[in-house]
Design a protein around this motif. Structure first.
Motif, PDB file in Angstrom:
ATOM      1  N   GLU A  51      -3.188  -5.247  -1.596  1.00  0.00           N
ATOM      2  CA  GLU A  51      -2.547  -5.261  -2.910  1.00  0.00           C
ATOM      3  C   GLU A  51      -1.695  -4.023  -3.139  1.00  0.00           C
ATOM      4  O   GLU A  51      -0.644  -4.079  -3.769  1.00  0.00           O
ATOM      5  CB  GLU A  51      -3.611  -5.342  -4.015  1.00  0.00           C
ATOM      6  CG  GLU A  51      -3.753  -6.694  -4.623  1.00  0.00           C
ATOM      7  CD  GLU A  51      -4.782  -6.682  -5.742  1.00  0.00           C
ATOM      8  OE1 GLU A  51      -4.623  -5.898  -6.698  1.00  0.00           O
ATOM      9  OE2 GLU A  51      -5.734  -7.465  -5.631  1.00  0.00           O
ATOM     10  N   SER A  52      -2.149  -2.900  -2.615  1.00  0.00           N
ATOM     11  CA  SER A  52      -1.486  -1.618  -2.889  1.00  0.00           C
ATOM     12  C   SER A  52      -0.426  -1.252  -1.853  1.00  0.00           C
ATOM     13  O   SER A  52       0.083  -0.136  -1.890  1.00  0.00           O
ATOM     14  CB  SER A  52      -2.537  -0.510  -2.962  1.00  0.00           C
ATOM     15  OG  SER A  52      -3.189  -0.381  -1.718  1.00  0.00           O
ATOM     16  N   THR A  55       2.579  -0.042  -3.764  1.00  0.00           N
ATOM     17  CA  THR A  55       2.383   0.966  -4.811  1.00  0.00           C
ATOM     18  C   THR A  55       1.635   2.211  -4.340  1.00  0.00           C
ATOM     19  O   THR A  55       1.826   3.298  -4.888  1.00  0.00           O
ATOM     20  CB  THR A  55       1.611   0.353  -5.998  1.00  0.00           C
ATOM     21  OG1 THR A  55       0.363  -0.149  -5.524  1.00  0.00           O
ATOM     22  CG2 THR A  55       2.421  -0.759  -6.646  1.00  0.00           C
ATOM     23  N   ASP A  56       0.765   2.062  -3.343  1.00  0.00           N
ATOM     24  CA  ASP A  56      -0.032   3.190  -2.843  1.00  0.00           C
ATOM     25  C   ASP A  56      -0.198   3.045  -1.325  1.00  0.00           C
ATOM     26  O   ASP A  56      -1.281   2.704  -0.841  1.00  0.00           O
ATOM     27  CB  ASP A  56      -1.389   3.223  -3.548  1.00  0.00           C
ATOM     28  CG  ASP A  56      -2.175   4.484  -3.257  1.00  0.00           C
ATOM     29  OD1 ASP A  56      -1.714   5.326  -2.449  1.00  0.00           O
ATOM     30  OD2 ASP A  56      -3.282   4.631  -3.822  1.00  0.00           O
TER      31      ASP A  56
END
Length: 108
Positions: A51-52, A55-56
């Motif tokens: 998921e990240s 974003t990360d």
């Protein structure tokens, strides 16, 4: 020295001209070629499924490495014929992830 298979492998993955992933793997041990191939086939896929991953990226890389290790250990336990035995074999792995829009690079 007996003839042994090439234990090196690599992966290049581009995701919609947004991110590129480059990986180099160097297998070691009797089944190093199998381990290096297994990690090549799974690590990049697990990274982009995180998921990240947009974003990360550091967290996504850590999670992908961790999950790859868990799956490799499970495969080693489940293998009856010894086709993937990472108990005395392994691989090194270097991954570079390039985010095109921000021109940011992550290395693991």
């Amino acid at each position: 020295k007996p003839v042994s298979p090439n234990q090196d492998s690599f992966v290049i993955l581009k995701v919609d001209n947004v991110v590129s992933l480059y990986g180099v793997f160097d297998g070691h041990g009797r089944s190093g070629h199998d381990v290096s191939d297994f990690v090549k086939k799974n690590l990049a896929k697990l990274f982009v499924q995180e998921e990240s991953f947009m974003t990360d990226p550091p967290a996504a890389l850590r999670n992908a490495f961790y999950k790859t290790q868990l799956i490799l250990e499970q495969e080693t336990r489940d293998t009856k014929e010894g086709t993937l035995d990472a108990s005395v074999s392994g691989t090194t792995c270097t991954i570079l992830v390039h985010y095109h829009k921000t021109d940011t690079v992550y290395l693991a």
